[in-house]
Design an enzyme around this catalytic site. Structure first.
Site, PDB file in Angstrom:
ATOM      1  N   CYS B  85       0.573  -1.388  -0.074  1.00 20.57           N
ATOM      2  CA  CYS B  85      -0.380   0.334  -0.735  1.00 20.57           C
ATOM      3  C   CYS B  85       0.820   1.173   0.432  1.00 20.57           C
ATOM      4  CB  CYS B  85      -1.168   0.242   0.723  1.00 20.57           C
ATOM      5  SG  CYS B  85      -1.881  -1.542   1.277  1.00 20.57           S
ATOM      6  N   CYS B 208     -12.973  -0.209   8.155  1.00 23.42           N
ATOM      7  CA  CYS B 208     -12.297  -0.953   6.970  1.00 23.42           C
ATOM      8  C   CYS B 208     -11.882  -0.035   6.190  1.00 23.42           C
ATOM      9  CB  CYS B 208     -13.058  -1.916   5.966  1.00 23.42           C
ATOM     10  SG  CYS B 208     -12.490  -3.030   8.106  1.00 23.42           S
ATOM     11  N   SER B 209     -11.164   0.028   4.994  1.00 27.13           N
ATOM     12  CA  SER B 209     -11.103   1.514   3.795  1.00 27.13           C
ATOM     13  C   SER B 209     -11.739   0.491   2.946  1.00 27.13           C
ATOM     14  CB  SER B 209      -9.710   2.361   3.276  1.00 27.13           C
ATOM     15  OG  SER B 209      -8.574   1.376   3.406  1.00 27.13           O
ATOM     16  N   ILE B 211     -12.526  -0.724  -1.186  1.00 25.99           N
ATOM     17  CA  ILE B 211     -12.199  -1.243  -2.388  1.00 25.99           C
ATOM     18  C   ILE B 211     -12.325  -0.218  -3.643  1.00 25.99           C
ATOM     19  CG2 ILE B 211     -12.251  -3.347  -3.874  1.00 25.99           C
ATOM     20  CD1 ILE B 211     -12.465  -4.921  -1.628  1.00 25.99           C
ATOM     21  N   LYS B 330     -10.352   6.163   4.274  1.00 25.01           N
ATOM     22  CA  LYS B 330     -11.452   5.389   4.940  1.00 25.01           C
ATOM     23  C   LYS B 330     -12.768   6.134   4.369  1.00 25.01           C
ATOM     24  CE  LYS B 330     -14.049   3.617   6.393  1.00 25.01           C
ATOM     25  NZ  LYS B 330     -15.527   3.202   6.555  1.00 25.01           N
ATOM     26  N   HIS B 334      -9.921   4.192  -1.385  1.00 32.04           N
ATOM     27  CA  HIS B 334      -8.031   3.174  -1.282  1.00 32.04           C
ATOM     28  C   HIS B 334      -7.365   2.564  -2.258  1.00 32.04           C
ATOM     29  CE1 HIS B 334      -4.138   2.162   0.107  1.00 32.04           C
ATOM     30  NE2 HIS B 334      -4.131   0.993   0.833  1.00 32.04           N
TER      31      HIS B 334
END
Lengths: 68, 386
Positions: B85, B208-209, B211, B330, B334
């Site tokens: 990342c 969670c961030s 997709i 977030k 991402h």
């Protein structure tokens, strides 16, 4: 082999290879020699500092169970 | 080493775009950036691409010249950087190094990821490739589960709570709602964050961030030439990259990332500033706990006090240290390889007073922190007006 739970989580969303196991518990276990290993927990859920005992191995991954 | 400036930025919106492939996203961001920096493709002396898993997502490899030639950039070195990342940050760091050392005067950096072409279970599997596949991943770890284990340990050692984690998500969603290019422009409540379905306990959906698909680009120019191209170049005051174990179970203490601490120390020293001097930051909130740990590792707060600091409101837009005014990973999204480059774009936009509704008042010294895997790679960048 016995050890102590350093940290743990219960996985609810998994890649296809593990989808059939969901939800399952993964833990990093501290072993007596000071090393740590990422492992799977079977049976009762464990928390940090719980003592665990290895009950099997699958594809190089150790499986631990809570010591009572 | 000579000074280097950011002379241009360009981004695509982040989101799920069924009709866009990796190359069209990267070209879109790259063209916007060249236009923003008043540079022609023929003036670019090297091309650095940040991308984590294009070959796994699409089958296409050899991505740097695949993108650069589509931008009209010919003949020059074109290379892809992969650091999970932190791929975008790594491309930026190495581009900076090349310009600072005098090898090139004008370099284009593009970060890109096209992720939504695969179902979530497959995306989870591809992302797991940033972990140690010989151990932790074989045991059934996913990236959410690695950060969930970090959160559990942080809670155990420092008393961090679910409410502290949720405060990060609520704040970043509120910020992202002001970002016209964010993936999820949606304000959420503390109750929604706390009651979301579990992904890996104690992390729920809002921890969670996202997709996402997207691309971002920055143009680096030797500082003494930057004003030939643009009126308001932004100076790169400090930037550093550091590394650590890939496997979480090899780290002595998983509640801190040594790679972040080392990269931050070097970047602060290079810039001649302290954590207290930093007015705002874009940090790598791939998971809510990651933002809390980042605040501690960057030296903004003491170890263990990141959770209460978040809950106090100090990191909100109007707080003393605004964190992720863009919405962060977030809410903004991402697209892995794009993230580190997009963070630089967001910091530059603040410094140039071009952040629209997201604009902060104290905006002359900003920091970006881009994390790879569960802390195995980190790039910290400090930018400012000179």
């Amino acid at each position: 082999m016995t050890g102590t739970v350093y940290t743990e989580t219960v996985v609810h969303l998994a890649p296809e290879a593990f989808a059939k196991d969901v939800p399952y518990q993964v833990a990093i276990v501290s072993l007596e020699d000071g090393s740590r290993i990422t492992s799977r927990i079977v049976g009762e859920r464990v928390a940090i500092d719980d003592r665990v005992k290895q009950v099997g191995i699958r594809d190089g991954v150790p499986f631990f169970r809570k010591l009572t | 080493m000579r000074p280097v400036a950011v002379a241009g930025v360009g981004k695509t919106p982040f989101g799920a775009f069924a009709d866009r492939d990796l190359r069209s996203l990267a070209v879109d961001a790259g063209e916007k950036c060249l236009k923003n920096g008043h540079v022609n493709p023929g003036q670019v002396e090297a091309f650095y691409l940040g991308n984590f898993a294009g070959p796994s997502f699409s089958g296409q490899n050899h991505l740097a010249p695949y993108v650069s030639t589509a931008l009209g950039i010919r003949d020059v070195p074109a290379t892809r950087f992969e650091a999970a990342c932190a791929s975008g940050g790594a491309a930026f760091f190495h581009a900076f190094s090349a310009v600072a050392s005098g090898i090139y005067d004008v370099v284009l950096v593009v970060g890109v990821e096209k992720m939504t072409s695969q179902p979530t279970a497959r995306v989870t599997e591809i992302l797991a490739g940033a972990g140690d596949c010989s151990g932790e991943i074989k045991a059934g770890s996913t990236f959410p589960s690695l950060f969930a284990m970090i959160a559990r340990r942080h809670m155990f050692q420092y008393g961090t709570t679910r409410e502290h984690l949720a405060a990060v998500a609520v704040k970043n969603h509120a910020n992202g709602a002001l970002n016209p290019e964010a993936h999820m422009r949606k304000v959420i409540t503390m109750e929604q964050a706390l009651n979301a379905r579990p992904v890996a306990e104690p992390l729920g959906l809002y921890d969670c961030s996202l997709i996402s698909d997207g691309a971002a680009a920055v143009l680096l120019i030797a500082a003494d030439r930057a004003r030939d191209f643009v009126e308001k170049p932004v100076q790169i005051l400090g930037v550093a990259q550091a590394s650590d174990f890939v496997a979480l179970d090899q780290k002595p203490d998983i509640t801190t990332f040594p790679a972040v601490r080392r990269a931050a120390e070097k970047a602060y020293a290079m810039a001649g500033v302290t954590p207290r001097d930093i007015q705002f930051a874009e940090v790598h909130d791939c998971f809510s706990i990651a933002e809390i740990v980042a605040l501690e590792d960057l030296g903004f707060v003491d170890r263990g006090s990141g959770g209460p600091y978040e809950a106090s409101g100090a990191t909100s837009r109007t707080g003393e240290k605004p964190i992720n005014a863009s919405g962060g990973l977030k809410s903004k999204g991402h697209p892995v390889g794009a993230t580190g480059v997009a963070q630089i774009c967001d910091v530059v936009a603040q410094i140039r007073c071009e952040a629209g509704e997201m604009q902060l008042k104290r905006n002359s010294l900003g920091l970006a922190q881009n994390l790879g895997g569960s802390g195995a790679s980190c790039v910290v960048s400090i930018l400012g007006n000179v």
